[in-house]
Design a protein around this motif. Structure first.
Motif, PDB file in Angstrom:
ATOM      1  N   ASP A  88      55.159 -57.554  -8.768  1.00 35.77           N
ATOM      2  CA  ASP A  88      55.090 -56.505  -7.744  1.00 35.77           C
ATOM      3  C   ASP A  88      56.118 -55.400  -7.957  1.00 35.77           C
ATOM      4  O   ASP A  88      56.216 -54.487  -7.143  1.00 35.77           O
ATOM      5  CB  ASP A  88      55.260 -57.114  -6.353  1.00 35.77           C
ATOM      6  N   TRP A 153      47.854 -46.421 -13.537  1.00 35.22           N
ATOM      7  CA  TRP A 153      48.859 -47.369 -13.018  1.00 35.22           C
ATOM      8  C   TRP A 153      49.549 -46.871 -11.748  1.00 35.22           C
ATOM      9  O   TRP A 153      50.086 -47.672 -10.999  1.00 35.22           O
ATOM     10  CB  TRP A 153      49.914 -47.665 -14.092  1.00 35.22           C
ATOM     11  N   LEU A 155      48.996 -44.994  -8.224  1.00 34.16           N
ATOM     12  CA  LEU A 155      48.030 -44.506  -7.255  1.00 34.16           C
ATOM     13  C   LEU A 155      48.767 -43.862  -6.087  1.00 34.16           C
ATOM     14  O   LEU A 155      49.823 -44.335  -5.653  1.00 34.16           O
ATOM     15  CB  LEU A 155      47.150 -45.640  -6.734  1.00 34.16           C
ATOM     16  N   ASP A 157      49.724 -42.924  -2.458  1.00 32.38           N
ATOM     17  CA  ASP A 157      49.708 -43.571  -1.150  1.00 32.38           C
ATOM     18  C   ASP A 157      49.956 -42.512  -0.082  1.00 32.38           C
ATOM     19  O   ASP A 157      51.082 -42.055   0.124  1.00 32.38           O
ATOM     20  CB  ASP A 157      50.798 -44.655  -1.080  1.00 32.38           C
ATOM     21  N   GLN A 168      51.129 -49.896  -9.597  1.00 35.41           N
ATOM     22  CA  GLN A 168      50.250 -51.006  -9.244  1.00 35.41           C
ATOM     23  C   GLN A 168      50.811 -52.332  -9.745  1.00 35.41           C
ATOM     24  O   GLN A 168      51.508 -52.391 -10.769  1.00 35.41           O
ATOM     25  CB  GLN A 168      48.865 -50.779  -9.837  1.00 35.41           C
ATOM     26  N   ALA A 172      46.916 -56.318 -11.291  1.00 33.12           N
ATOM     27  CA  ALA A 172      45.770 -55.446 -11.025  1.00 33.12           C
ATOM     28  C   ALA A 172      45.016 -55.141 -12.305  1.00 33.12           C
ATOM     29  O   ALA A 172      43.795 -54.908 -12.273  1.00 33.12           O
ATOM     30  CB  ALA A 172      46.255 -54.145 -10.364  1.00 33.12           C
ATOM     31  N   THR A 627      44.561 -49.390   0.520  1.00 36.58           N
ATOM     32  CA  THR A 627      44.329 -50.804   0.839  1.00 36.58           C
ATOM     33  C   THR A 627      43.010 -50.935   1.587  1.00 36.58           C
ATOM     34  O   THR A 627      42.829 -50.325   2.651  1.00 36.58           O
ATOM     35  CB  THR A 627      45.467 -51.360   1.717  1.00 36.58           C
TER      36      THR A 627
END
Length: 1655
Positions: A88, A153, A155, A157, A168, A172, A627
């Motif tokens: 993460d 890689w 994204l 938000d 990411q 993923a 999400t």
């Protein structure tokens, strides 16, 4: 005036804190007692150093910190793992957050840097601001593949404010990267390589773009550097360069002097940075060089530089030079840490000495630190919770309006209630915040969030104590008296009410907010709300809250019957929920997409519960704009949301890790330190097995939980956990009790709970410290490994306790089922009991033992618990400043007699106490018997709450409420079900003569000597009715009676009767004539005239009175006692006359004459019969079923069967003293009788046998009630009511003793026999067998006894009488009596004295003193004489005490303070120095060389007798009482023991006159006799004391015998050569010279004491 010093928060004054006028201060490092250091290094190159520190340095620093009362924690997030990469990308943020936490928490060093030749991993940033990312993409316009790669890689938000690009998770795109299953090995390896390549590629793209962006001015150089900097470099920047304090960090740098040719890059891969091609990474080396340059320039003072040549590409601890290097690093670490920690400890906190955690010698402060900490903690919680409150404005307005309307008038509390999770706590927090602004500046706001420290439930005594103390200090009232913490719960409740009333009278305003009353502990039955005032004075506001479905709410509804006081907290509306959500997200710098927002609100709308919304928002702030709704996992209610949270955590971190961490935190009594949590999870084989299920630990011989795993979990739980600070130490706990319940249900199944509790118990026992614990890991056989958990001693250093062990161990031993260890380590350990009582307070030990008793059927545990309850007032009076000798002495003096019946725990406990006392290096008195009140026996509870003697009792069988009236006018109402005081009914101004509970049990009546009759409500304690002049003022209890029928209330005395309707509205009848009122039958009054005419009239019907003639004899009837039988419609009258009349209203001719007492039965219809009655009773009553008549006269209690027209005696019960009260059980099988000898006797009604004698009343028993196997007793001479159980273990029945307060006493040398006169006017001497605890003989005497004495060796008892006769009873010949006839003048005997060799005795009369010889004839003792007689002048004061010397000299003192030495041989006498008050004690040493003379004042003198010369004048001044009552010399005559009016025994050194020891014995010691190397004594309470004295050969000059008493003493001594007086230099501060002989002022020596124990 209270000192206006700043609080811990900084510039806020302490007065503002106490008034609740602050918003809560952030805890500062200066107030912390924790040392938490972050270890920063790269993963591989410093592993040897980190391991060496773990094994050698950390334990030494830990022990050092513990010795200073500090907690030492190490945060080494790289230990136990092989790389920093996490799927993460949050590792870097976790590291930096931990550094920040260490710097915030640690009172000393917070950062340790270890740097070698490796720059470290350069991680991709997880978040890049939108502006920056788009600028970077613009620089890659010529590299479309790079743009594609970055866009793939990273994204965007849009939920971030401002928007940002998010890296990411690795999974993923590489789903097998984190799959550790063996079958996924090849795919995982492939994904790991792919990620490394991708990571390098992405990093190159970002670095390249950042360089171009900086050149173009789109980003700053610092922002560009973020793409180049390694994780280690960022840690150094935060830990060293930003916090440049010399005391907060250490730096260790290891340089390689040269790199040999054969040590190529691959060999040094662990110690240097290599690129993807396996070559040395020049860029990383350059960055490393720049970092070192900055460090060398800025951190010289903390730099520890080492040059180490690597061996085979590494550091080998087996090589000598490498071992020396590692030792040097450890030594430097230890020495520098100690220096910095020591400096931090010496730093003052706001000008005050730092409070040391667990130190039992901390000085008492004017304002206790615990109070300031508690106030700040609740204030901070209030500020935090009300910050997120939205809505509720209407309810807040209603509350504020209700408070405003009630300001100037008496009123009741306001009650806020709602379902669980509905936000009552947040609402009250908001109310507190609003009222701070509304109330004037001098107002005091006191708020207590009682659920703030769940799962612990606060004790109501502590809550009341802290609230009262805060109000007193804030309002400038006199501080609460020190016994505040020592007194009973009843006293605290009363004090709380008095404080509120006092503040109101002064015109001050106080707001007290008590949230979550349902979370109070069950102790003192707090949920019954007896402690809560139902009526408040003006300007006092009390707001409480609880859950609607709780027991507390039901009790509150009963207590407050007005609905206007209740405010319900309803569910939030969707609009209010939306407002709260927007506010929360705005504060978190987040937002939601419209779809996500709708989903969240829809889920919330199903419950309208604020807690549900809080959980939703806690999850929603982690949602990105991309999400999907399917991944939001919203629950339909609070419990489902919590379950979803736990599922998410399990998926990310592992079920065992999550369940273990949350389970241990939930199970911990006071939360867990983070270091403790890591330790216990390292001991948990289930957690360890999961952690190492797919990989072996780095070092199989040392297995622990990798700290990074907990740190990552802690980060994800930040909204569910909280820090709880106590005494400068932070534990972590779950911040919501609902989550605790979910955690318990999910993870703490019965089996798992037991295992977890066992792990916690073994951890705090220290069972695995320094030992190998077995574990079975996949791929390994059973493995023994060191878990590296610290030891857990009870004491970290002298006077410094292990507080965490004291807090946690008993609970976990109990609930883990380790009861043998519990008995051995806790319950049966005197050292443990002392340590915890001293550090945590004796109440906490009692609470522990209460919990043990709930689960363990252990009589010894209950007895030890009851012992501590008995000791508690004394220990609390010392305010914690007790020493071990006092504690052990108290234990031994109460439990000694129980050691044999209960050897396993109590026996061992007594042995420990005795062994310690025998080896004590200081002067000490060692108990050899139980002479203080011991636990156990029939006495179960002592009900307190009254100040005067109890005159009357009544019991409501239905509600089990006991009502008692006292001679000071107060009525107490207790609940027998929980032994708590329900109400104190105050209104009468005279003694309460009678109380009666009405049939409804909702009301009671009381009649008092102030003439008033009052009606009270038993549901709210309020007065409902007051009728003045119901009886004559100052009426006696025996002559005033109260009767209630279904329609009327009657009050009657001997000559007067009044009747009212039940509502008191009409006085229906009032008569005051010459007739004697016998009683009331239903609504009819029965009276008897002097002529014998019986009159019966009904005031309600108004019908003519019914009259009948009782007797026709001219002799008058003299009634003694009467009693009514309502069910039979009869009155029994017992008279002294000899007439017996039998007949009815129509039969008036039958009569008989008897010269004996009569019993007359009078029916309601006027019929009557007369029969002979065998005694003149002082006590007369009938049973509830009216079948048995009870009559008591002197020492006899007689029972009679009641027939239709007669009474038949069937049982006579003989007592040792006058019978005062009696009661028969409802089944008529048992009778309890109370007597003047202070005993309660239980008899069988059927057989008349004595079943039991209950000792412990310590006052004549004037009232008894038998109810469901419990005896309720009271005395008009005592202010308490006793509850006795008839079912108890007789093994712990206390041995009976002689009655308290006996007029004269004497005892034998071995204390096996005690002789006493209970009352001055008694004409018999009672012998008591102290071994059996029973009366042994009675010695009848012809007149009142003046004095008693015993010839110890010849076993003779001497009794001096007022007639001048001296009776002598040979104890070996109980049937014989000798007599010395009175002198010719018939003067009474004043004193007796027997010489030490028992050859002579002296008798002091009112006009002379005579000497007699004690001899024997034919082995029969005789007394010859008088040999000499010395007359006394008419002006001579009466002798009050005397002692006979072996050489026929008599030393005596008088009631005027004169002291004389009379020589019978020569007839001459000499005057010695007089006392200023009555001489109460004259005692001669065993060898006749010294004598002690004591008086009623503070002075006692020690004389040398050959020749008579004053050696020492000893003056002792305590709090209340003065005067020496008794004394005895030790066998060697080196010491003299004195018993004083101040309830102490003192030991003095004969040679120096110095005070050696003071012991509080709870009752004045009235008689002392030398016994071996100690003494035996008798207290006024009737207890026999037997003690030995231990004293070292040399007592140091620093010895303070007054360390546990607030008193002062001075000694004036003469020089042995020349006889001159000598005095030592002394400080006479705080000593009042007016209380002593002013002529001795310059020669007195004062020894003040720091503590007090005078009750």
């Amino acid at each position: 005036m209270m000192e206006e010093r700043p609080a811990a928060g900084g510039g806020i004054s302490l007065q503002d804190v106490l008034r609740g006028r602050t918003d809560g201060a952030q805890r500062t490092r200066s107030s912390s007692n924790m040392i938490r250091v972050f270890i920063s290094s790269t993963f591989t190159d410093m592993s040897s150093e980190r391991k060496a520190l773990l094994e050698k340095a950390y334990p030494e620093v830990l022990a050092f910190c513990r010795g200073l009362g500090l907690v030492f924690e190490v945060v080494d997030l790289r230990w136990g793992i092989r790389s920093v990469s996490s799927g993460d990308h949050e590792a870097c943020e976790v590291f930096l957050q931990e550094i920040q936490n260490c710097q915030r928490i640690s009172a000393g060093p917070a950062f340790i840097a270890l740097l070698g030749n490796r720059y470290g991993h350069r991680a991709l940033p997880r978040l890049i601001p939108e502006k920056h990312f788009e600028a970077l993409l613009s620089k890659l316009s010529k590299d479309p593949e790079g743009i594609t790669q970055l866009s793939r890689w990273f994204l965007k938000d849009d939920n971030a404010v401002p928007p940002a690009y998010v890296l990411q998770p690795i999974a993923a795109h590489f789903p097998h990267f984190g799959d550790l299953r063996p079958e996924s090995g090849p795919r995982r390896d492939k994904d790991v390589l792919s990620w490394r390549f991708t990571e390098n590629q992405l990093l190159r793209l970002l670095c390249s773009a950042a360089t171009d962006a900086e050149a173009a001015g789109d980003i700053t150089a610092e922002q560009k550097q973020n793409f180049y900097t390694s994780v280690t470099d960022r840690e150094f920047e935060h830990g060293l360069l930003e916090d440049a304090g010399d005391q907060s960090a250490l730096l260790f740098v290891r340089e390689i002097p040269r790199q040999r040719a054969r040590d190529g890059p691959k060999r040094l891969a662990k110690y240097m940075d290599l690129n993807a091609d396996g070559l040395l990474d020049a860029e990383a080396q350059g960055l490393l060089g720049a970092l070192k340059a900055r460090l060398y320039a800025s951190s010289q003072k903390i730099l520890n530089l080492h040059c180490v040549e690597l061996s085979k590409g590494g550091v080998d601890p087996k090589r000598k030079e490498h071992a020396q290097y590692l030792d040097a690093v450890c030594e430097q670490f230890v020495s520098q840490m100690k220096a910095r920690v020591g400096a931090a400890v010496e730093t003052s906190v706001d000008g005050r000495r730092r409070k040391v955690w667990g130190n039992i010698e901390d000085e008492k402060e004017e304002i206790p630190d615990w109070l300031i900490e508690e106030v700040e903690r609740h204030t901070a919680v209030t500020s935090e919770l009300c910050g997120g409150l939205r809505g509720r404005e209407g309810l807040l307005g209603k509350l504020c309006l209700a408070m405003w309307e009630r300001t100037n008038v008496p009123h009741g509390p306001l009650v806020v209630h709602g379902a669980g999770g509905m936000g009552t706590t947040a609402l009250l927090c908001k109310l507190v915040q609003e009222m701070r602004g509304v109330l004037e500046g001098g107002a005091v706001v006191v708020n207590r969030m009682l659920a703030a420290r769940h799962p612990q439930r606060p004790n109501i005594d502590h809550v009341l104590c802290s609230v009262c103390l805060q109000i007193c200090l804030a309002c400038g009232l006199a501080p609460p008296p020190s016994p505040l913490t020592a007194n009973t719960h009843i006293d605290l409740s009363r004090f709380f009410r008095n404080v509120l009333a006092d503040v109101s009278r002064r015109g001050n305003t106080v707001l007290v907010v008590l949230d979550a009353l349902d979370q109070l502990s069950e102790r003192h039955h707090a949920h019954k709300l007896y402690w809560l005032p139902a009526d408040l004075p003006p300007n006092i506001h009390l707001v409480v809250s609880m859950e609607t479905n709780s027991e507390v709410f039901a009790n509150m509804r009963l207590k407050l019957q007005t609905l206007e006081s209740f405010f319900a907290v309803e569910r939030l509306s969707r609009v209010e929920g939306k407002q709260a959500m927007e506010s929360y997200l705005r504060a978190s710098r987040r937002t939601l997409t419209p779809e996500q927002s709708d989903a969240a609100l829809q889920s919330f709308d199903a419950t309208g519960c604020p807690l549900h919304l809080k959980l939703i928002l806690s999850a929603a702030k982690r949602w990105t704009s991309f999400t999907p709704l399917t991944h939001t996992h919203l629950g339909a209610n609070t419990q489902e949301m919590m379950s979803q949270l736990l599922l998410m955590l399990e998926d990310k971190h592992g079920k065992e890790l999550v369940g273990g961490a949350l389970g241990y935190i939930t199970l911990a009594r006071e939360g867990l330190l983070e270091a403790e949590l890591r330790d216990v999870m390292s001991l948990d084989d289930d957690v360890i097995t999961e952690v190492y299920s797919h990989s072996l630990p780095p070092t199989p011989s040392l297995i622990r939980l990798p700290p990074l795993l907990w740190a990552r979990l802690r980060r994800d739980l930040e909204d569910q956990l909280e820090e709880r600070w106590t005494n400068g130490v932070a534990t972590i706990a779950v911040n919501n009790r609902r989550l605790c319940e979910v955690v318990s249900a999910r993870y703490l199944t019965s089996e798992r709970r037991g295992r977890s509790l066992r792990v916690l118990a073994e951890y705090f026992l220290g069972r695995w410290s320094g030992k190998l614990k077995p574990v079975a890991l996949p791929g390994l056989s059973l493995l023994l490994s060191d878990r590296k958990v610290p030891p857990q001693p009870l004491w970290f250093a002298p006077e410094l306790a292990n507080v965490r062990k004291l807090q946690e161990l008993p609970y976990h031993l109990l609930h883990a089922g380790l009861w043998d260890e519990l008995r051995q380590v806790v319950i049966g350990s005197a050292e443990w009991l002392f340590c915890k009582s001293r550090v945590c307070g004796v109440s906490s030990v009692i609470q522990d033992l209460d919990q043990c008793s709930q689960y363990m059927d252990c009589t010894e545990t209950r007895l030890i618990r009851d012992t501590l309850v008995l000791i508690k007032p004394s220990l609390d009076f010392l305010e914690g400043h007790m020493d071990m000798s006092l504690f052990y002495t108290e234990l031994l003096a109460r439990l000694c007699s129980l050691a044999k019946p209960f050897p396993s725990v109590i026996g061992r406990l007594c042995s420990q106490c005795e062994e310690w006392l025998l080896t004590c290096p200081e002067p000490i008195l060692i108990p050899k018997c139980s002479f203080l009140q011991q636990p156990g026996g029939a006495l179960q509870h002592t009900l307190t709450g009254l100040q005067g003697g109890v005159l009357c009792l009544d019991l409501s069988v239905e509600t089990e409420l006991l009502v008692a009236g006292a001679d000071d006018g107060v009525i107490a109402v207790w609940s027998l079900a929980d032994q708590q005081l329900v109400y104190s009914l105050i209104g009468h101004t005279g003694a309460v003569l009678s109380v009666k509970v009405l049939e409804s049990s909702a009301h009671c009546l009381s009649l008092a000597a102030d003439g008033s009759l009052r009606r009270w409500s038993l549901t709210n304690g309020k007065q409902l009715l007051c009728i003045q002049e119901a009886v004559p003022v100052d009426s006696a209890p025996s002559s005033s009676h109260l009767h209630v029928s279904k329609q009327l209330m009657f009050v009657y005395t001997n000559k007067q009767v009044k009747a009212w309707r039940l509502d008191g509205s009409d006085l229906l009848s009032s008569s005051d004539g010459g007739s004697l009122v016998l009683g009331v039958l239903e609504d009819s009054v029965v009276s008897l005239s002097d002529s014998g005419r019986v009159r019966i009239f009904n005031p309600l019907s108004g019908a003519p009175a019914l009259q009948t003639q009782l007797v026709t004899s001219p002799r008058r009837v003299t009634p003694v006692k009467s009693v009514t039988l309502p069910k039979r419609g009869k009155v029994f009258l017992v008279s002294e006359e000899g007439l017996l009349y039998q007949g009815s209203q129509t039969d008036t001719e039958k009569q008989s004459v008897y010269f004996c007492p009569l019993c007359v039965q009078i029916s309601q219809m006027g019929k009557h019969s007369v029969c002979e009655f065998p005694l003149v009773p002082s006590l007369l009553s009938v049973t509830e079923d009216e079948k048995i008549l009870i009559a008591g006269a002197d020492r006899t209690l007689s029972l009679f069967n009641i027939d239709r027209d007669s009474v038949d005696r069937f049982l006579d019960l003989q007592h040792d003293d006058a019978v005062l009260s009696a009661c028969i059980s409802s089944d008529c099988r048992l009778i309890a009788s109370g007597a003047a000898d202070q005993l309660i006797r239980i008899w069988s009604v059927t057989t008349g046998s004595l079943l039991d004698s209950l000792c412990g009343s310590d006052a004549p028993v004037t009232s008894v009630i038998l109810h469901k196997g419990v005896v309720v007793s009271a005395s008009s001479a005592a202010a308490s009511v006793h509850l006795w159980s008839l079912k108890y273990d007789e093994r712990h029945k206390p041995t009976a003793h002689i009655p308290a307060g006996s007029a004269h006493v004497a005892l034998t040398k071995d204390a096996d026999r005690v002789f006493y006169i209970r009352q001055q006017n008694q004409t018999e001497v009672i012998g008591w067998n102290n071994l059996t605890g029973s009366l042994s003989e009675r010695f009848a005497v012809s007149a009142q006894v003046c004095c008693l004495d015993v010839a110890q060796h010849k076993r003779l008892l001497f009794c001096g009488l007022t007639t001048g006769t001296v009776l002598i009873f040979p104890l070996a010949l109980p049937q014989e009596t000798l007599c010395i006839p009175p002198p010719e003048s018939l003067s009474g005997v004043l004193c007796l004295a027997v010489s030490s060799q028992e050859k002579h005795m002296a008798v002091a009369y009112e006009d002379s003193v005579c000497l007699f010889e004690i001899t024997s004839r034919d082995s029969f003792p005789t007394v010859e004489g008088p040999l000499q007689t010395s007359p006394l002048s008419l002006l001579h004061a009466p002798l009050s005490s005397m002692a006979l010397l072996p050489d026929r000299r008599l030393l005596y003192g008088t009631s005027c303070g004169e002291v004389k030495l009379l020589d019978f041989s020569s007839g001459s006498s000499s005057d010695l120095e007089n006392h200023r008050s009555r001489v109460t004690c004259v005692t001669v040493s065993n060898w006749g060389t010294h004598a002690l003379v004591g008086s009623e004042d503070a002075v006692q003198r020690l004389w040398a007798l050959n020749p008579p010369v004053l050696d020492h004048t000893m003056e002792f001044k305590g709090f209340f009482f003065e005067g020496v009552l008794s004394a005895a010399f030790s066998e060697s005559d080196k010491f003299v023991f004195t018993g004083s009016q101040d309830r102490t025994v003192k030991v003095w050194d004969v040679a120096s006159g110095n005070l050696l020891y003071v012991q509080y014995v709870y009752s004045p010691v009235v008689r002392m006799v030398t016994f071996r190397n100690g003494f035996v004594a008798l207290t006024r309470g009737g207890a026999v004391i037997r003690e030995v004295f231990g004293c070292p050969d040399h007592v140091g000059p620093d010895w303070n015998p007054l360390r546990i008493v607030k008193a002062q003493y001075r000694v004036t001594s003469r020089e042995k050569k020349g006889g001159a007086l000598r005095s030592s230099e002394s400080d006479l501060q705080d000593f009042n010279p007016a209380q002593f002989n002013l002529n001795l002022m310059s020669m007195l020596k004062a020894k003040p004491s720091p503590a007090c124990l005078i009750l």
